[in-house]
Motif scaffolding. Structure first.
Motif, mmCIF file in Angstrom:
data_model
loop_
_atom_site.group_PDB
_atom_site.id
_atom_site.type_symbol
_atom_site.label_atom_id
_atom_site.label_comp_id
_atom_site.label_asym_id
_atom_site.label_seq_id
_atom_site.Cartn_x
_atom_site.Cartn_y
_atom_site.Cartn_z
ATOM 1 N N UNK A 46 -46.400 26.988 36.848
ATOM 2 C CA UNK A 46 -45.551 26.180 35.973
ATOM 3 C C UNK A 46 -46.374 25.692 34.786
ATOM 4 N N UNK A 47 -45.742 25.635 33.631
ATOM 5 C CA UNK A 47 -46.379 25.103 32.432
ATOM 6 C C UNK A 47 -46.137 23.595 32.350
ATOM 7 N N UNK A 48 -47.022 22.821 31.708
ATOM 8 C CA UNK A 48 -48.285 23.270 31.114
ATOM 9 C C UNK A 48 -49.373 23.357 32.180
ATOM 10 N N UNK A 49 -50.315 24.288 31.997
ATOM 11 C CA UNK A 49 -51.415 24.460 32.925
ATOM 12 C C UNK A 49 -52.578 23.554 32.525
ATOM 13 N N UNK A 50 -53.186 22.893 33.496
ATOM 14 C CA UNK A 50 -54.400 22.130 33.218
ATOM 15 C C UNK A 50 -55.545 23.118 33.003
ATOM 16 N N UNK A 51 -56.656 22.629 32.454
ATOM 17 C CA UNK A 51 -57.802 23.495 32.219
ATOM 18 C C UNK A 51 -58.328 24.061 33.531
ATOM 19 N N UNK A 52 -58.384 23.206 34.572
ATOM 20 C CA UNK A 52 -58.869 23.665 35.878
ATOM 21 C C UNK A 52 -57.909 24.673 36.489
ATOM 22 N N UNK A 53 -56.594 24.389 36.386
ATOM 23 C CA UNK A 53 -55.598 25.316 36.917
ATOM 24 C C UNK A 53 -55.675 26.668 36.233
ATOM 25 N N UNK A 54 -55.841 26.656 34.927
ATOM 26 C CA UNK A 54 -55.956 27.912 34.171
ATOM 27 C C UNK A 54 -57.205 28.682 34.597
ATOM 28 N N UNK A 55 -58.302 27.953 34.802
ATOM 29 C CA UNK A 55 -59.557 28.598 35.190
ATOM 30 C C UNK A 55 -59.444 29.218 36.579
ATOM 31 N N UNK A 56 -58.815 28.499 37.515
ATOM 32 C CA UNK A 56 -58.659 29.043 38.871
ATOM 33 C C UNK A 56 -57.817 30.305 38.866
ATOM 34 N N UNK A 57 -56.687 30.278 38.153
ATOM 35 C CA UNK A 57 -55.807 31.450 38.120
ATOM 36 C C UNK A 57 -56.505 32.650 37.481
ATOM 37 N N UNK A 58 -57.311 32.398 36.469
ATOM 38 C CA UNK A 58 -58.046 33.484 35.820
ATOM 39 C C UNK A 58 -59.021 34.125 36.803
ATOM 40 N N UNK A 59 -59.725 33.289 37.576
ATOM 41 C CA UNK A 59 -60.699 33.811 38.543
ATOM 42 C C UNK A 59 -60.005 34.646 39.614
ATOM 43 N N UNK A 60 -58.905 34.149 40.188
ATOM 44 C CA UNK A 60 -58.252 34.863 41.283
ATOM 45 C C UNK A 60 -57.567 36.129 40.779
ATOM 46 N N UNK A 61 -57.114 36.119 39.521
ATOM 47 C CA UNK A 61 -56.469 37.297 38.942
ATOM 48 C C UNK A 61 -57.486 38.413 38.698
ATOM 49 N N UNK A 62 -58.693 38.025 38.273
ATOM 50 C CA UNK A 62 -59.682 39.025 37.869
ATOM 51 C C UNK A 62 -60.563 39.496 39.018
ATOM 52 N N UNK A 63 -60.533 38.812 40.178
ATOM 53 C CA UNK A 63 -61.468 39.139 41.251
ATOM 54 C C UNK A 63 -60.766 39.296 42.596
ATOM 55 N N UNK A 64 -61.226 40.281 43.352
ATOM 56 C CA UNK A 64 -60.805 40.420 44.748
ATOM 57 C C UNK A 64 -61.991 40.254 45.698
ATOM 58 N N UNK A 65 -63.200 40.259 45.147
ATOM 59 C CA UNK A 65 -64.413 40.085 45.939
ATOM 60 C C UNK A 65 -64.539 38.617 46.335
ATOM 61 N N UNK A 66 -64.502 38.359 47.638
ATOM 62 C CA UNK A 66 -64.571 36.986 48.122
ATOM 63 C C UNK A 66 -65.842 36.270 47.717
ATOM 64 N N UNK A 67 -66.966 36.993 47.625
ATOM 65 C CA UNK A 67 -68.221 36.346 47.249
ATOM 66 C C UNK A 67 -68.189 35.895 45.795
ATOM 67 N N UNK A 68 -67.610 36.722 44.920
ATOM 68 C CA UNK A 68 -67.500 36.332 43.515
ATOM 69 C C UNK A 68 -66.566 35.135 43.362
ATOM 70 N N UNK A 69 -65.471 35.147 44.123
ATOM 71 C CA UNK A 69 -64.533 34.016 44.088
ATOM 72 C C UNK A 69 -65.215 32.753 44.615
#
Length: 710
Positions: free
Chosen positions: A616-639
């Motif tokens: 849901x909008x608006x996204x907080x900076x932390x929320x945006x950062x978390x979604x970016x990480x989970x979208x770009x990574x499937x490696x649990x160690x990188x996450x």
């Protein structure tokens, strides 16, 4: 999990009362003041010395009022030309102070009569605060004020500002710390060669530089804790942590445990009947654990692996090794759903071998439960799986030789300890602190631990890593979708179910919260039921009775339901290969570990799987950062590395559950170059400089090393 106490922090939970020094007065400190200091975890003069500043204020120079810059702190000196209490727009103390360049207004909205007396007309005062524009010109609101003589000199060092608590002023803290600096031994306990190699100042010089930095000290390096004096403190802090963890590790290895020798009969039979072959990582971890179990000292091993890496079969092989030797093994999981999944898997694998697996949960009928308890008590049944019910008083495991804890960070320190103590009457000997043998302990976690964390907070454990997934697992595609496109997601769900697949729809709350305005499981269930009348939709949340949860999960696993609307009770332990679609409502509200765990509920079969993150909008900076990480990574160690960076080690390791205060000064992200030298020196000091190691630990821990994680 057992681990020596890390360095105490005022922001973290205090040690248990039994181990914490009482707030009695001590040398030069009365009982009332001692109580306030105790809230900062300060109990002696040595603790004051290591209570380091948060920041600094520059009172070494005076700024003419006319050139003081708005928005910046400044110190001015002048004569009080007026002082009065005004009632409009509210009661406040207003004084005007004049120097040779201009006049400044100072206002206090809350004040004491003593302050009004201090600001008598004609007196000379110094004000320190931030200048800002006001209705009547430049002003300071609530500045620090003190009366001075006309020829009084300026301080020669920056003024430290310390972490404090209610009723304990900066002035009092500074006096106490200065007195402690003058009276405490500040001798260097590190080898000179190490300090030279790392360019570290002496302990005494570092403390003086931090408590009383020179006026020409680099303020940026001090504020950002990059000054050499800060690096000295961080290195000692990391070194003491390593010394404490290494001692805890050595102490455990000096204790006795049942030696569970590998016996191949049942193990070979289990491996032969499995419908899959162990991965290389599973075989390696199983061998490491088998070797530990055969030792005469208690195993303390962490088995970590990404979602779906197959930790349960490795645990089953360990439990089977105990049973083959005639001893008991118990597996404890944090939720009923996860525990039941483990029980079903273990029973499916081990019952054909002639082994009964007891199932202990609050949902079982009283008669069935009592029958299981009696068989465990008599030693007839060697294997048990359960939730917290395993550590309740009626449960007796007289021949317990192996305790397995899944998702160990979800259990509190006493709960993990209680499971190990279940063996006190038999294989476990005389219990914690007694002369008897102790059960081996295997902890499992689906949250991979970043290397820096493994080197510090988990350095007292042996670690096995499952770094490959079983064959046949399909990659999961992740999609970020705005809440405004909800109808498209519902259509996607309808299509997947009509093709014979199943789906999860996860919501963060059960009932509507006015504060967060989140979509709820109940609301979503009703909405989807109305929108998709041709689909079978179930509802699962934490407030259902245990048997209702079990029935709902069984129906979903048997494909009697197409869609399961659920809260995060399905975060771990749910394994339905036919489920290929995961929708996570308000994904921006979830942590990275939760998102990764939930996404891992799909992708367990041969069909292509998709995880849709509705936000849901608006996204907080932390929320945006978390979604970016989970979208770009499937490696649990990188996450996990990103999660550690975003949340910090406190939340990551579950400090509230572990009883483990965190490092105060060192940063696992910024000071990684100090960790390896600290590890190396810890081993050297314990071997060659034991007295120096003792004194160093006493300086930083003050007798609190006995507080161990369980």
């Amino acid at each position: 999990m057992p681990s020596a106490l890390d360095l105490p922090s005022a922001s973290q939970a205090s040690p248990p009362a039994a181990s914490r020094p009482a707030a009695h007065g001590w040398a030069g400190v009365g009982e009332q003041l001692a109580g306030r200091l105790a809230r900062l975890d300060i109990h002696r003069a040595e603790d004051l010395v290591l209570h380091l500043p948060l920041r600094y204020e520059d009172e070494t120079r005076l700024t003419p009022i006319a050139v003081a810059r708005p928005g910046f702190p400044a110190q001015v000196e002048g004569e009080v030309v007026s002082c009065e209490v005004t009632l409009r727009p509210r009661r406040q103390l207003v004084a005007r102070v004049r120097d040779a360049s201009a006049t400044l207004v100072a206002r206090w909205l809350n004040f004491y009569p003593s302050q009004q007396k201090l600001l008598a007309v004609g007196s000379r005062v110094r004000l320190f605060g931030e200048v800002r524009g006001g209705f009547f010109g430049d002003e300071m609101v609530h500045p620090r004020v003190r009366r001075v003589e006309a020829d009084e000199g300026l301080p020669e060092a920056l003024t430290p500002v310390y972490p404090t608590t209610a009723g304990l002023g900066q002035g009092t803290l500074r006096k106490l710390i200065d007195r402690a600096l003058a009276s405490s031994p500040l001798d260097d306990l590190l080898p000179p060669a190490v300090c030279a190699a790392l360019h570290l100042p002496s302990f005494a010089d570092a403390l003086r530089a931090l408590h009383h930095p020179a006026p020409d000290a680099d303020p940026v390096a001090l504020e950002q804790r990059e000054h050499p004096a800060w690096r000295r403190m961080k290195f000692e802090e990391l070194l003491v942590q390593q010394l404490s963890l290494r001692r805890a590790y050595n102490a455990r290895r000096a204790r006795g445990a049942v030696s569970l020798q590998p016996r191949d009969e049942l193990t070979a039979a289990l491996l032969a009947q499995l419908p899959f072959r162990l991965t290389g990582a599973q075989a390696r971890a199983a061998t490491e654990i088998a070797v530990d179990l055969a030792a005469v000292h208690p195993m303390q091993r962490l088995l970590q692996g990404d979602v779906g890496s197959g930790k349960t079969i490795v645990a089953a092989l360990a439990m089977l090794q105990a049973a083959e030797n005639g001893y008991q093994a118990a597996l404890m999981a944090p939720t009923e759903i996860l525990a039941e999944q483990h029980w079903k898997k273990l029973a499916g694998w081990l019952t054909p071998l002639g082994l009964h697996v007891a199932w202990l949960s609050g949902s079982r009928r009283k008669r069935e439960r009592e029958a299981e308890l009696e068989r465990l008590r008599s030693g007839e049944v060697l294997l048990a799986v359960g939730t917290h019910a395993l550590i309740e008083d009626p449960v007796t495991l007289p021949r317990l030789a192996l305790a397995v804890v899944d998702e160990q960070h979800r259990f509190g320190v006493r709960q993990r300890l209680a499971l190990r103590e279940k063996g006190a009457a038999g294989a476990g000997g005389a219990g914690e602190g007694g002369p008897g043998l102790r059960p081996h302990m295997l902890m499992m976690s689906a949250t991979p631990i970043p290397r820096t964390l493994a080197m510090t907070h988990y350095a007292d454990l042996d670690v096995s890593i499952l770094d490959e997934l079983p064959p046949g697992r399909t990659p999961i595609r992740t999609r970020l979708v705005s809440d405004a496109r909800r109808d498209e997601v519902v259509a996607r769900l309808r299509t997947a179910c009509r093709e014979g697949r199943q789906a999860y729809w996860v919501c963060p709350l059960i009932e509507e919260s006015e504060a967060l305005q989140l979509q709820t499981a109940l609301d979503t269930f009703e909405t989807l039921t109305a929108a998709l009348p041709d689909l079978r939709i179930g509802l699962l949340h934490g407030r259902l009775k245990a048997d209702e949860k079990s029935a709902t999960m069984a129906a979903f696993a048997a494909h009697e339901l197409d869609v399961l609307v659920a809260t995060t009770v399905i975060e771990v332990g749910v394994d339905v290969p036919n489920a290929s679609l995961m929708v996570i409502e308000h994904a921006e509200r979830f942590g990275l570990a939760q998102l990764h765990q939930l996404r891992g509920r799909v992708g367990r079969g041969s069909a292509e799987s998709v995880c849709i993150l509705l936000y849901a909008q608006p996204l907080s900076q932390t929320g945006r950062e978390r979604l970016k990480v989970i979208y770009e990574n499937t490696d649990g160690f990188e996450i996990a590395r990103a999660d550690l960076r975003i949340r910090g080690p406190g939340e990551f390791v579950g400090a509230r559950q572990s009883g483990l205060p965190l490092l105060r000064y060192a940063s696992l992200e910024d000071d990684v170059d100090l960790i390896e030298p600290a590890r190396a020196l810890a081993g050297q000091m314990l071997r060659d400089m034991p007295q120096a190691a003792d004194r160093l630990m006493a300086r930083w821990l003050g007798g609190r090393e006995a507080l161990l994680r369980a």
